[in-house]
Design an enzyme around this catalytic site. Structure first.
Site, PDB file in Angstrom:
ATOM      1  N   GLU B  90      21.572  49.785  -4.831  1.00 15.35           N
ATOM      2  CA  GLU B  90      20.874  49.323  -3.760  1.00 15.35           C
ATOM      3  C   GLU B  90      20.488  50.503  -2.650  1.00 15.35           C
ATOM      4  OE1 GLU B  90      23.532  47.894  -4.935  1.00 15.35           O
ATOM      5  OE2 GLU B  90      23.185  45.710  -5.040  1.00 15.35           O
ATOM      6  N   HIS B 159      32.654  39.049  -0.499  1.00 13.41           N
ATOM      7  CA  HIS B 159      31.238  38.435  -0.873  1.00 13.41           C
ATOM      8  C   HIS B 159      30.870  37.313   0.212  1.00 13.41           C
ATOM      9  CE1 HIS B 159      32.276  40.493  -4.514  1.00 13.41           C
ATOM     10  NE2 HIS B 159      30.816  40.336  -4.967  1.00 13.41           N
TER      11      HIS B 159
END
Lengths: 449, 367
Positions: B90, B159
């Site tokens: 990322e 998450h």
């Protein structure tokens, strides 16, 4: 053949014009010509996963004299910035580049303004080599309107988009993925240009660097990663920070070249080689072996982690300006006096720029709220006190608040349909969404143009 | 009986022949229905078609057709130069996206969920959001960061976080969060066309939900304004603000409240930054009561900002303290019953609305 005749006649005519030009302008009195000259680099290049370029560098007197002048200018500029910082005219961070000038000038000589450069916070000289003026540098350092970022960026945030200089970044290592992104965009746009992403030996251990390098190699991006290895990441010597300080080899599958960063001609040769490589084969790493005379920044004396002998040793043996001076003198391209005159001219240029920068005013208070967005959404920007509607323009002219640790002045902007009524305490609130405008214009814009 | 069986068989065979037709409800004569997924896909498709500078980047956006199939079909249509599969890095690919935006391209960077954006948050904030300001307008960053945000179903603590409040606190960013298909299409198109960095917070559980859309919404030039909230349901007794999935919950709560004689006005924020303070305050000045609903953590959340804004601008109009409904102040648990308690439910919104109303409305209102 014709070319050398032209060059010769050019030098003859330039010598005729010399007294005239020196009378008319304060710029250089020696210009040199373009007759080719071949110089050997100080040391051969060391390569990793590629063939090293030749040690013999093509140059000419004009280029060498330009190198001398530009590096002398940068040196003088950085030393002047040191004095300004100590005089408290420059605040916050100030990272000086003196000692490393050869990297900036050598790189610029090998590329065009269509190639991109992005670097970290030691960016004053890189900005100048990309075409930035001394006034823009000093005004920005002092936080004035004439600065390249209108005083809103500071030492670490110089940009010059029209010559593809993308800053000026304060977060160590962040500029490397950004540079690979520039290279991506160049490839996407089929521009046949490259990006040089500069970083230091301290940033060389950043994870995001390897992430960006991996993607650049996968996608064959024309990215050139340049490690300006001045051997100290702030106060930490390279052997204390990196298990493998052979930064040019750290790319593993990506080729690398180790270059004497104090030799402007070696830098030029390496960058030329790297550009050709990157356009055909994707990323390459250049490690510039260089040195900074100042500490990491103005708050670092630079002598607690290295000896003064080391610093003076490098200054005597490897100084980039001295190398070019010796080269010029040994090839009889100019006399000692002429070079000294150049240094005097450069000093005056710097002093003039500082004087001019000091005249530049601080940004208008309204500038606090401009440029937050490229497309302003409405006029709702809040200052420290959201409810204070009166725009205290009068108070802002007194800048003694700078001496205060905390500034308690109230400043807030609630839009009014007519921006002429500045200074009234009219509590009418105009909400965004009724029409679109940026902070201070009354031009209506389409919602989604 | 036979006729029905034959009809069902015909219907099924039609579905096999013309899969697109199944999108239309066979008995609805009015607006077309599309899922949020289709809305996002069509928005991306149209914007990529209109502007060659727009490109997509992210994990699994290409060959896998998108982790949640949002980018389905785009690789085939636009090729690998414009739809790029990235490695799981990322920080690296977000930095590359921002650098490409510096140069003038228009990247749409997908985070598989916004939880992973934390690995790249330095580039979102320091490299993207602040650049236009630090360069005094020289470097603008026309980038969109999009992906699912907030809780899904049973995915656990790492998450499930909602990042609306974090990103919305940063000047220089625009933060959008769509609810239905119209929002998804209009706001994503607006985000891609916008010259500033936009954080586009979707919701995984909404991807499969269908909503009716008018022809205007389906037109390729359709676009919604950034910074404008929508009043999904008009009311006069209490204002409920929400965004993303919670809008659906707020609407259900409003229906339940109506049975008790409480008419709630539901505001779909759409834009978290800039917040449409005008619409919110105008509504509160009308209803005099406010419930803010969000899925994220309560402390320093979106509801806190809305409450502060209303207190600053419309204090004398409030007849009751502002109520905040938010996710529980704990990391998201896995067990289904605990997970249910950790996110707002419709009953929570109803209860809060009733609390807000009973402060000054006599109990006789329920009689």
């Amino acid at each position: 053949m014709a070319l050398s005749h032209l060059a010769a006649s050019a030098s003859r005519s330039s010598s005729l014009l010399k007294p005239l030009s020196s009378a008319l302008s304060l710029r250089r009195s020696i210009s040199g010509d373009n007759s080719p000259l071949t110089v050997e680099t100080s040391v051969p290049f060391t390569s990793h996963q590629c063939e090293a370029p030749s040690r013999s560098v093509e140059t000419n007197p004009k280029e060498l004299l330009t190198f001398f002048r530009d590096m002398a200018l940068m040196r003088r500029m950085e030393i002047a910035a040191d004095s300004l910082y100590k005089a408290k005219l420059i605040r916050g961070f100030c990272h000086l580049y003196d000692g490393q000038e050869a990297v900036a000038v050598g790189m610029e000589a090998a590329i065009t303004k269509k190639d991109c450069i992005i670097t970290a916070y030691r960016d004053h000289c890189t900005f100048v080599s990309r075409g930035g003026t001394l006034l823009e540098v000093f005004a920005e350092l002092m936080g004035r309107q004439a600065g390249c970022s209108k005083g809103k960026g500071g030492s670490m945030h110089f940009y010059k988009k029209d010559s593809n200089f993308y800053g000026g970044h304060g977060i160590v290592g962040a500029q490397v993925p950004l540079g690979c992104g520039l290279a991506f965009a160049q490839k996407y746009s089929k521009d046949e240009t490259v990006t040089f992403a500069l970083y230091g030996d301290g940033a060389a251990n950043q994870g995001q660097l390897f992430e960006a390098l991996n993607i650049s190699a996968l996608w064959d991006l024309p990215a050139i990663l340049v490690c300006e290895n001045n051997h100290y990441g702030m106060g930490t010597a390279e052997w204390r920070a990196a298990k493998s300080p052979a930064y040019y080899k750290r790319g593993d599958y990506v080729p690398g070249l180790k270059v004497d960063g104090m030799d402007a001609l070696a830098v030029k040769q390496a960058c030329k080689f790297a550009k050709e490589h990157a356009l055909k084969n994707g990323p390459i790493i250049l490690e510039m072996d260089t040195y900074r005379y100042h500490g990491h920044s103005m708050s670092d004396p630079g002598s607690t982690y290295r000896t003064r002998d080391e610093i003076s040793g490098v200054r005597q043996e490897r100084d980039p300006i001295e190398r070019i001076r010796k080269l010029i003198l040994s090839h009889d391209l100019a006399t000692e006096k002429e070079l000294k005159d150049v240094e005097k001219e450069v000093r005056k240029e710097v002093d003039d720029a500082i004087a001019q920068a000091k005249e530049s005013p601080m940004p208008e208070p309204s500038e606090l709220f401009t440029n937050v967005y490229a497309k302003g959404l409405g006029v709702e920007s809040f200052g420290a006190d959201r409810k204070e509607v009166a725009f205290l323009r009068e108070a802002m002219h007194d800048y003694s608040f700078l001496q205060m640790e905390k500034s308690f002045y109230a400043l807030s902007f609630i839009a009014q349909r007519s921006h002429s009524s500045v200074g009234t305490a009219h509590p009418v609130l105009i909400y965004p969404g009724l029409y679109w405008e940026d902070s201070f214009s009354t031009k209506k814009e389409e919602a989604c143009a | 009986m036979l006729a029905i069986a034959r009809q069902r068989m015909l219907g099924q065979s039609f579905k096999k022949i013309l899969p697109a037709v199944s999108v239309l409800r066979s008995y609805s004569s009015a607006a077309k229905q599309i899922t949020v997924r289709e809305a996002l896909n069509s928005a991306l498709d149209e914007e990529m078609s209109a502007d060659p500078k727009v490109f997509l980047m992210g994990e699994e956006v290409g060959e896998y057709q998108g982790a949640y199939k949002i980018t389905k079909g785009l690789l085939e249509k636009y090729g690998p130069e414009r739809v790029l599969d990235t490695p799981i890095t990322e920080a690296g690919f977000t930095g590359i996206g921002v650098g490409a935006a510096y140069y003038g391209l228009k990247p749409v960077v997908e985070f598989m969920t916004f939880n992973f954006s934390m690995q790249a948050i330095d580039h979102i904030i320091n490299s993207a959001a602040k650049s236009n300001y630090m360069s005094a307008g020289q470097i603008s960053v026309p980038i969109v960061f999009r992906g699912p945000n907030g809780a899904a179903a049973g995915v656990g603590a790492q998450h499930s976080q909602c990042y609306a409040a974090w990103y919305a606190s940063c000047p220089g960013l625009k933060v959008l969060s769509p609810y239905n298909s119209e929002d998804a299409r209009g706001l994503l198109k607006a985000a891609i066309r916008d010259p500033d960095p936009v954080v586009f917070l979707e919701n995984e559980l909404l991807y499969g939900e269908s909503f009716p859309v008018s022809d205007e919404v389906l037109d390729s030039s359709f676009c919604l304004p950034i910074g404008k909230a929508k009043i999904e349901r008009e009311g006069k007794d209490v204002t409920i603000t929400a965004f993303s999935k919670m809008v659906g919950y707020a609407l259900k709560a409003a229906e339940m409240l109506e049975k008790d004689g409480i008419y709630a006005e539901v505001i779909n924020l759409r834009s978290i930054r800039p917040l449409d303070r005008s619409t919110i305050n105008t509504s509160v000045r009308k209803t005099n009561r406010l419930i803010t609903v969000e899925e994220g953590f309560p402390q320093h959340g979106v509801g806190a900002e809305i409450c502060a804004s209303v207190v600053e601008e419309s204090f004398s109009y409030l007849d009751a303290p502002v109520e905040r409904i938010a996710g529980a102040d704990v990391p998201m648990p896995y067990a289904a019953n605990l997970e249910r308690m950790a996110v707002p439910q419709v009953e929570d919104i109803v209860r809060a609305a009733k609390r807000a109303c009973y402060r000054s409305v006599p109990l006789a209102a329920t009689a």
